[in-house]
Scaffold this motif. Structure first.
Motif, PDB file in Angstrom:
ATOM      1  N   ALA A 180      80.103  44.797  79.661  1.00 53.10           N
ATOM      2  CA  ALA A 180      80.037  43.990  80.886  1.00 53.10           C
ATOM      3  C   ALA A 180      80.439  44.797  82.115  1.00 53.10           C
ATOM      4  CB  ALA A 180      80.928  42.759  80.751  1.00 53.10           C
ATOM      5  N   VAL A 181      81.497  45.606  81.994  1.00 57.55           N
ATOM      6  CA  VAL A 181      81.955  46.402  83.135  1.00 57.55           C
ATOM      7  C   VAL A 181      80.923  47.470  83.483  1.00 57.55           C
ATOM      8  CG1 VAL A 181      83.668  48.081  83.898  1.00 57.55           C
ATOM      9  CG2 VAL A 181      84.403  45.979  82.776  1.00 57.55           C
ATOM     10  N   SER A 182      80.418  48.179  82.489  1.00 62.37           N
ATOM     11  CA  SER A 182      79.441  49.225  82.748  1.00 62.37           C
ATOM     12  C   SER A 182      78.140  48.639  83.291  1.00 62.37           C
ATOM     13  CB  SER A 182      79.178  50.013  81.460  1.00 62.37           C
ATOM     14  OG  SER A 182      78.369  51.134  81.710  1.00 62.37           O
ATOM     15  N   TRP A 183      77.762  47.487  82.791  1.00 63.21           N
ATOM     16  CA  TRP A 183      76.548  46.793  83.247  1.00 63.21           C
ATOM     17  C   TRP A 183      76.725  46.320  84.690  1.00 63.21           C
ATOM     18  CZ3 TRP A 183      71.786  46.736  83.278  1.00 63.21           C
ATOM     19  CH2 TRP A 183      70.926  45.662  83.082  1.00 63.21           C
ATOM     20  N   PHE A 184      77.910  45.851  85.020  1.00 56.93           N
ATOM     21  CA  PHE A 184      78.250  45.472  86.397  1.00 56.93           C
ATOM     22  C   PHE A 184      78.082  46.668  87.332  1.00 56.93           C
ATOM     23  CE2 PHE A 184      82.074  45.646  89.297  1.00 56.93           C
ATOM     24  CZ  PHE A 184      81.588  44.790  90.280  1.00 56.93           C
ATOM     25  N   LYS A 185      78.632  47.822  86.948  1.00 58.08           N
ATOM     26  CA  LYS A 185      78.553  49.005  87.796  1.00 58.08           C
ATOM     27  C   LYS A 185      77.114  49.475  87.965  1.00 58.08           C
ATOM     28  CE  LYS A 185      81.673  50.735  89.336  1.00 58.08           C
ATOM     29  NZ  LYS A 185      82.403  50.456  90.596  1.00 58.08           N
ATOM     30  N   LEU A 186      76.322  49.402  86.897  1.00 57.59           N
ATOM     31  CA  LEU A 186      74.921  49.810  87.028  1.00 57.59           C
ATOM     32  C   LEU A 186      74.156  48.847  87.932  1.00 57.59           C
ATOM     33  CD1 LEU A 186      72.501  51.299  84.501  1.00 57.59           C
ATOM     34  CD2 LEU A 186      71.794  49.233  85.689  1.00 57.59           C
ATOM     35  N   ASN A 187      74.418  47.560  87.799  1.00 50.80           N
ATOM     36  CA  ASN A 187      73.725  46.587  88.647  1.00 50.80           C
ATOM     37  C   ASN A 187      74.072  46.774  90.116  1.00 50.80           C
ATOM     38  OD1 ASN A 187      72.123  44.018  87.349  1.00 50.80           O
ATOM     39  ND2 ASN A 187      73.448  45.035  85.859  1.00 50.80           N
ATOM     40  N   GLN A 188      75.239  47.298  90.393  1.00 52.46           N
ATOM     41  CA  GLN A 188      75.597  47.652  91.767  1.00 52.46           C
ATOM     42  C   GLN A 188      74.864  48.914  92.214  1.00 52.46           C
ATOM     43  OE1 GLN A 188      79.938  47.984  91.443  1.00 52.46           O
ATOM     44  NE2 GLN A 188      80.131  46.254  92.843  1.00 52.46           N
ATOM     45  N   ALA A 189      74.729  49.870  91.310  1.00 49.92           N
ATOM     46  CA  ALA A 189      74.222  51.197  91.659  1.00 49.92           C
ATOM     47  C   ALA A 189      72.715  51.255  91.852  1.00 49.92           C
ATOM     48  CB  ALA A 189      74.640  52.213  90.591  1.00 49.92           C
ATOM     49  N   PHE A 190      71.975  50.461  91.095  1.00 45.43           N
ATOM     50  CA  PHE A 190      70.515  50.543  91.108  1.00 45.43           C
ATOM     51  C   PHE A 190      69.918  49.592  92.146  1.00 45.43           C
ATOM     52  CE2 PHE A 190      68.599  52.733  87.286  1.00 45.43           C
ATOM     53  CZ  PHE A 190      69.736  53.484  86.988  1.00 45.43           C
ATOM     54  N   ARG A 191      69.055  50.121  92.993  1.00 43.03           N
ATOM     55  CA  ARG A 191      68.356  49.264  93.962  1.00 43.03           C
ATOM     56  C   ARG A 191      67.464  48.250  93.258  1.00 43.03           C
ATOM     57  NH1 ARG A 191      69.011  51.304  99.081  1.00 43.03           N
ATOM     58  NH2 ARG A 191      69.590  53.514  99.184  1.00 43.03           N
ATOM     59  N   THR A 192      66.994  48.573  92.078  1.00 43.17           N
ATOM     60  CA  THR A 192      66.140  47.646  91.342  1.00 43.17           C
ATOM     61  C   THR A 192      66.919  46.421  90.879  1.00 43.17           C
ATOM     62  OG1 THR A 192      66.588  49.011  89.390  1.00 43.17           O
ATOM     63  CG2 THR A 192      64.502  49.377  90.546  1.00 43.17           C
ATOM     64  N   GLN A 193      68.242  46.507  90.846  1.00 35.86           N
ATOM     65  CA  GLN A 193      69.087  45.368  90.500  1.00 35.86           C
ATOM     66  C   GLN A 193      69.764  44.822  91.769  1.00 35.86           C
ATOM     67  OE1 GLN A 193      67.553  46.376  87.513  1.00 35.86           O
ATOM     68  NE2 GLN A 193      69.196  45.237  86.564  1.00 35.86           N
ATOM     69  N   GLY A 194      70.438  45.725  92.498  1.00 30.33           N
ATOM     70  CA  GLY A 194      70.999  45.388  93.803  1.00 30.33           C
ATOM     71  C   GLY A 194      72.056  44.315  93.797  1.00 30.33           C
ATOM     72  N   TYR A 195      72.931  44.331  92.792  1.00 28.19           N
ATOM     73  CA  TYR A 195      73.966  43.292  92.729  1.00 28.19           C
ATOM     74  C   TYR A 195      75.007  43.501  93.818  1.00 28.19           C
ATOM     75  CZ  TYR A 195      77.618  40.206  90.996  1.00 28.19           C
ATOM     76  OH  TYR A 195      78.565  39.218  90.895  1.00 28.19           O
ATOM     77  N   GLU A 196      75.345  42.409  94.534  1.00 25.11           N
ATOM     78  CA  GLU A 196      76.288  42.503  95.647  1.00 25.11           C
ATOM     79  C   GLU A 196      77.504  41.593  95.491  1.00 25.11           C
ATOM     80  OE1 GLU A 196      74.234  42.007  99.344  1.00 25.11           O
ATOM     81  OE2 GLU A 196      73.068  43.859  99.103  1.00 25.11           O
ATOM     82  N   GLY A 197      77.641  40.958  94.337  1.00 27.12           N
ATOM     83  CA  GLY A 197      78.797  40.104  94.119  1.00 27.12           C
ATOM     84  C   GLY A 197      79.961  40.871  93.506  1.00 27.12           C
ATOM     85  N   ASP A 198      81.020  40.146  93.162  1.00 28.48           N
ATOM     86  CA  ASP A 198      82.179  40.785  92.557  1.00 28.48           C
ATOM     87  C   ASP A 198      82.075  40.730  91.032  1.00 28.48           C
ATOM     88  OD1 ASP A 198      82.809  38.137  91.888  1.00 28.48           O
ATOM     89  OD2 ASP A 198      84.399  37.968  93.389  1.00 28.48           O
ATOM     90  N   PHE A 199      83.062  41.343  90.352  1.00 26.16           N
ATOM     91  CA  PHE A 199      82.988  41.381  88.892  1.00 26.16           C
ATOM     92  C   PHE A 199      83.164  40.012  88.241  1.00 26.16           C
ATOM     93  CE2 PHE A 199      84.896  41.670  84.678  1.00 26.16           C
ATOM     94  CZ  PHE A 199      83.832  42.270  84.003  1.00 26.16           C
ATOM     95  N   PRO A 200      84.147  39.183  88.658  1.00 24.29           N
ATOM     96  CA  PRO A 200      84.272  37.879  87.999  1.00 24.29           C
ATOM     97  C   PRO A 200      82.971  37.071  88.026  1.00 24.29           C
ATOM     98  CG  PRO A 200      86.234  38.321  89.271  1.00 24.29           C
ATOM     99  CD  PRO A 200      85.251  39.414  89.621  1.00 24.29           C
ATOM    100  N   LYS A 201      82.256  37.135  89.138  1.00 25.46           N
ATOM    101  CA  LYS A 201      80.992  36.401  89.198  1.00 25.46           C
ATOM    102  C   LYS A 201      79.961  37.038  88.283  1.00 25.46           C
ATOM    103  CE  LYS A 201      77.965  34.032  92.434  1.00 25.46           C
ATOM    104  NZ  LYS A 201      77.643  33.771  93.851  1.00 25.46           N
ATOM    105  N   PHE A 202      79.928  38.370  88.223  1.00 31.91           N
ATOM    106  CA  PHE A 202      79.002  39.051  87.313  1.00 31.91           C
ATOM    107  C   PHE A 202      79.334  38.697  85.868  1.00 31.91           C
ATOM    108  CE2 PHE A 202      77.506  42.470  84.615  1.00 31.91           C
ATOM    109  CZ  PHE A 202      76.206  42.656  85.080  1.00 31.91           C
TER     110      PHE A 202
END
Length: 343
Positions: A180-202
């Motif tokens: 979950a933590v590594s997936w959170f970081k990747l979703n932040q890093a990749f423009r194709t995912q572009g996650y902008e929320g915090d970890f608890p929400k992820f």
């Protein structure tokens, strides 16, 4: 033989509206596929048939996993063992070329691809790379000679002919907190995912099967149920960390290969996390260069167990532990180090 793809439905409109605010890389929405509600970007509606009817060859070699479970590490390990420790090629040719990712095209929304092309308008090579990455993997792989090496995060039930095709499959699993933590970081890093929320929400999205390739537990349990198939080798990420030489030997045996202790030591050094992180053939430098991975972000992270402790507060930890226990209750699946290291 052509097969009808599983039925899918659009994700609930309210949840879609919420998630589009958090995941900026998707611009249309998501679909839930089949009875287990596998979650994918909307482009599955265009490309799903091609993936579901992908023509597998008996000579294919697959590495499969839920995302962020040690896939890249396992790919490089498998490629080198199956190719007689050809370090010269491994050190001069991108892993993404040697071991294509079957379904990444689904995550390249046309609007994002257009933005990337505009970003790289003065660099023809980067533009070509953006266009190549956006091509469906079933088209790219169809033209490659055998043996093909294929990465996929699809569950087995969405590649229905795989287990009966005679090809070799390595599945790697990792404990859900670190995933979950590594997936959170990747979703932040990749423009194709572009996650902008915090970890608890992820984490809330992840545990409720609302991140791509979920549900996590169904993914693992499908593979675990087939672990005795003679053409499937089931590994744990934690095993690679605890005793990499032993895993190297097991993978070598799986491919009918045998290597000396010196060769195994050389491979272990090549796979060392620090060497791995600094190796441009492996660390997705090409995705950084064309802008898919945002500046300052890393594809290869720490490569450790227990990194979840920096992200889970006491409340989340209690919630996660109960979620894990309830999902392991009906299976004999057990992660290495589970009792004393992360649960």
């Amino acid at each position: 033989m052509y097969q009808e793809m599983p039925e899918y439905r659009l994700l609930d409109a309210g949840k879609t509206k919420e998630m589009l605010k958090d995941f900026k890389g998707e611009r249309t929405g998501w679909v839930q596929v089949g009875k287990k509600n596998w979650l994918f970007p909307h482009r599955y509606t265009e490309q799903g048939k091609g993936f579901f009817n992908f023509q597998v060859r008996s000579s294919d070699i697959w590495v499969m996993s839920y995302p962020r479970s040690g896939t890249t590490w396992t790919q490089e390990l498998v490629w080198l063992i199956a190719n007689d420790l050809d370090f010269d090629t491994a050190n001069s040719r991108l892993l993404a070329e040697r071991f294509p990712f079957l379904e990444f095209s689904m995550f390249n929304h046309p609007e994002v691809t257009k933005e990337l092309l505009e970003m790289n308008k003065d660099d023809l090579k980067k533009q070509e790379l953006c266009e190549e990455i956006a091509k469906p993997g079933y088209e790219v792989l169809a033209s490659l000679p055998s043996p093909r090496f294929i990465k996929s995060h699809f569950p087995f039930s969405l590649l229905p002919n795989l287990l009966n095709s005679g090809c070799k499959i390595i599945y790697v699993a990792r404990n859900p907190k670190d995933v979950a933590v590594s997936w959170f970081k990747l979703n932040q890093a990749f423009r194709t995912q572009g996650y902008e929320g915090d970890f608890p929400k992820f984490w809330n999205y992840f545990r409720n099967d609302l991140t791509p390739w979920s549900p996590y537990w169904e993914h693992l349990k499908e593979a675990w149920a087939n672990r005795k198939n003679e053409n499937l080798l089931f590994l744990f990420y934690e095993e690679l960390q605890q005793n990499l030489p032993d895993v190297i030997t097991r993978v070598s045996n799986f491919f009918g290969k045998s290597y000396t202790s010196d060769q195994i030591a050389k491979l272990k050094s090549h796979l060392n996390i620090q060497n791995f992180r600094n190796n441009p053939m492996i660390n997705s430098q090409e995705l950084k260069d064309c802008g898919i991975i945002k500046q300052g972000s890393e594809f290869i992270r720490k490569g450790v167990n227990g990194g979840w402790r920096d992200y889970f507060d006491e409340k989340l930890e209690v919630e996660a532990d109960e979620w894990i226990r309830s999902n392991l209750a009906d299976t004999n699946l057990e992660f290495p180090l589970m009792n004393n290291n992360w649960l």
